[in-house]
Design a protein around this motif. Structure first.
Motif, PDB file in Angstrom:
ATOM      1  N   PRO A 107      23.423  22.375 -33.850  1.00 58.45           N
ATOM      2  CA  PRO A 107      24.431  22.715 -34.855  1.00 58.45           C
ATOM      3  C   PRO A 107      23.809  23.037 -36.210  1.00 58.45           C
ATOM      4  O   PRO A 107      22.707  22.584 -36.515  1.00 58.45           O
ATOM      5  CB  PRO A 107      25.291  21.443 -34.923  1.00 58.45           C
ATOM      6  N   SER A 108      24.535  23.778 -37.014  1.00 56.74           N
ATOM      7  CA  SER A 108      24.026  24.233 -38.297  1.00 56.74           C
ATOM      8  C   SER A 108      23.991  23.093 -39.316  1.00 56.74           C
ATOM      9  O   SER A 108      24.966  22.352 -39.461  1.00 56.74           O
ATOM     10  CB  SER A 108      24.916  25.354 -38.835  1.00 56.74           C
ATOM     11  N   LEU A 109      22.853  22.977 -40.016  1.00 61.16           N
ATOM     12  CA  LEU A 109      22.755  21.989 -41.097  1.00 61.16           C
ATOM     13  C   LEU A 109      23.354  22.536 -42.388  1.00 61.16           C
ATOM     14  O   LEU A 109      23.621  21.788 -43.319  1.00 61.16           O
ATOM     15  CB  LEU A 109      21.289  21.602 -41.330  1.00 61.16           C
ATOM     16  N   ALA A 110      23.545  23.866 -42.435  1.00 63.51           N
ATOM     17  CA  ALA A 110      24.084  24.493 -43.643  1.00 63.51           C
ATOM     18  C   ALA A 110      25.487  25.022 -43.385  1.00 63.51           C
ATOM     19  O   ALA A 110      25.852  25.341 -42.249  1.00 63.51           O
ATOM     20  CB  ALA A 110      23.178  25.627 -44.091  1.00 63.51           C
ATOM     21  N   ILE A 111      26.241  25.124 -44.471  1.00 68.31           N
ATOM     22  CA  ILE A 111      27.598  25.674 -44.384  1.00 68.31           C
ATOM     23  C   ILE A 111      27.867  26.430 -45.685  1.00 68.31           C
ATOM     24  O   ILE A 111      27.375  26.037 -46.746  1.00 68.31           O
ATOM     25  CB  ILE A 111      28.622  24.520 -44.170  1.00 68.31           C
ATOM     26  N   ASP A 112      28.575  27.543 -45.580  1.00 71.46           N
ATOM     27  CA  ASP A 112      29.016  28.272 -46.772  1.00 71.46           C
ATOM     28  C   ASP A 112      30.525  28.115 -46.874  1.00 71.46           C
ATOM     29  O   ASP A 112      31.242  28.368 -45.900  1.00 71.46           O
ATOM     30  CB  ASP A 112      28.687  29.761 -46.667  1.00 71.46           C
ATOM     31  N   MET A 113      30.990  27.697 -48.028  1.00 78.59           N
ATOM     32  CA  MET A 113      32.434  27.518 -48.206  1.00 78.59           C
ATOM     33  C   MET A 113      32.813  27.631 -49.673  1.00 78.59           C
ATOM     34  O   MET A 113      31.949  27.604 -50.560  1.00 78.59           O
ATOM     35  CB  MET A 113      32.905  26.202 -47.586  1.00 78.59           C
ATOM     36  N   GLY A 114      34.100  27.785 -49.913  1.00 78.31           N
ATOM     37  CA  GLY A 114      34.560  27.926 -51.287  1.00 78.31           C
ATOM     38  C   GLY A 114      36.056  27.763 -51.380  1.00 78.31           C
ATOM     39  O   GLY A 114      36.752  27.668 -50.353  1.00 78.31           O
ATOM     40  N   PRO A 115      36.579  27.713 -52.624  1.00 72.46           N
ATOM     41  CA  PRO A 115      38.008  27.468 -52.835  1.00 72.46           C
ATOM     42  C   PRO A 115      38.866  28.624 -52.313  1.00 72.46           C
ATOM     43  O   PRO A 115      38.467  29.785 -52.402  1.00 72.46           O
ATOM     44  CB  PRO A 115      38.134  27.353 -54.361  1.00 72.46           C
ATOM     45  N   TYR A 116      40.025  28.275 -51.779  1.00 69.56           N
ATOM     46  CA  TYR A 116      40.992  29.263 -51.282  1.00 69.56           C
ATOM     47  C   TYR A 116      42.198  29.265 -52.209  1.00 69.56           C
ATOM     48  O   TYR A 116      42.709  28.201 -52.566  1.00 69.56           O
ATOM     49  CB  TYR A 116      41.427  28.876 -49.864  1.00 69.56           C
ATOM     50  N   PHE A 117      42.609  30.457 -52.611  1.00 66.04           N
ATOM     51  CA  PHE A 117      43.770  30.580 -53.500  1.00 66.04           C
ATOM     52  C   PHE A 117      44.900  31.267 -52.749  1.00 66.04           C
ATOM     53  O   PHE A 117      44.769  32.433 -52.364  1.00 66.04           O
ATOM     54  CB  PHE A 117      43.387  31.348 -54.759  1.00 66.04           C
ATOM     55  N   SER A 118      45.992  30.517 -52.547  1.00 64.76           N
ATOM     56  CA  SER A 118      47.060  31.061 -51.696  1.00 64.76           C
ATOM     57  C   SER A 118      47.672  32.323 -52.295  1.00 64.76           C
ATOM     58  O   SER A 118      48.091  33.212 -51.557  1.00 64.76           O
ATOM     59  CB  SER A 118      48.122  29.999 -51.415  1.00 64.76           C
ATOM     60  N   GLU A 119      47.697  32.440 -53.636  1.00 66.02           N
ATOM     61  CA  GLU A 119      48.278  33.661 -54.215  1.00 66.02           C
ATOM     62  C   GLU A 119      47.398  34.885 -53.957  1.00 66.02           C
ATOM     63  O   GLU A 119      47.886  36.010 -53.975  1.00 66.02           O
ATOM     64  CB  GLU A 119      48.590  33.484 -55.707  1.00 66.02           C
ATOM     65  N   LEU A 120      46.107  34.661 -53.720  1.00 69.89           N
ATOM     66  CA  LEU A 120      45.205  35.775 -53.387  1.00 69.89           C
ATOM     67  C   LEU A 120      45.044  35.936 -51.877  1.00 69.89           C
ATOM     68  O   LEU A 120      44.497  36.925 -51.416  1.00 69.89           O
ATOM     69  CB  LEU A 120      43.812  35.535 -53.984  1.00 69.89           C
ATOM     70  N   LYS A 121      45.493  34.914 -51.138  1.00 69.92           N
ATOM     71  CA  LYS A 121      45.217  34.812 -49.703  1.00 69.92           C
ATOM     72  C   LYS A 121      43.718  34.951 -49.440  1.00 69.92           C
ATOM     73  O   LYS A 121      43.286  35.525 -48.431  1.00 69.92           O
ATOM     74  CB  LYS A 121      46.002  35.860 -48.914  1.00 69.92           C
TER      75      LYS A 121
END
Ligand code: ZN
Length: 147
Positions: free
Chosen positions: A66-80
């Motif tokens: 499994p991956s030791l790294a992950i890319d993620m960020g905030p989700y804004f529902s108004e922008l979808k």
């Protein structure tokens, strides 16, 4: 509660179990998306040539399974979507990821510490790095938090 979307959950499934614990806790506090978990050889070398990664296969922590790294960020529902232009929003999100991860680590619920791609040396500053990768987080066995 902000349950992860289908695509995010699928990407998370290629990540180390510590990421599953961290991400589950994070859902209580913030709406976010997972952009990438494991990257195969083709995807890693594409990321290298695009300049979104500094590393060639198999040197990125995204390349383990499994991956030791992950890319993620905030989700804004108004922008979808996320807002790729808003570096401060990514930094604020990273603060939440790190705090949640630190709590889980001291509680013994995860076995790795976390390095954020905006602060590779974990000194709390972002201005001392040339290559910054704000959506990127990786697990480490090093004691980067000095705990
Ligand atoms: Zn990454």
């Amino acid at each position: 509660m902000h349950p992860l979307g289908k695509t995010s959950s699928h990407r998370l499934s290629s990540c180390h179990s510590d990421w599953k614990v961290i991400c589950e806790a994070l859902c209580n506090w913030v709406n976010y998306s997972v952009f990438c978990g494991h990257r195969g050889e083709l995807a890693q070398n594409q990321a290298f040539f695009n300049g979104t990664s500094e590393l060639e296969w198999p040197n990125s922590k995204h390349n383990s399974l499994p991956s030791l790294a992950i890319d993620m960020g905030p989700y804004f529902s108004e922008l979808k979507n996320t807002d790729w232009e808003d570096a401060n929003a990514f930094a604020m999100f990273a603060g939440m990821v790190l705090l949640v991860a630190k709590q889980l680590y001291v509680q013994g619920k995860i076995s790795h510490q976390v390095i954020w791609g905006g602060d590779w040396d974990s000194d709390g500053r972002t201005s001392d790095h040339k290559f910054r990768d704000f959506p990127h987080f990786e697990l480490t066995k090093e004691n980067v938090w000095n705990l």
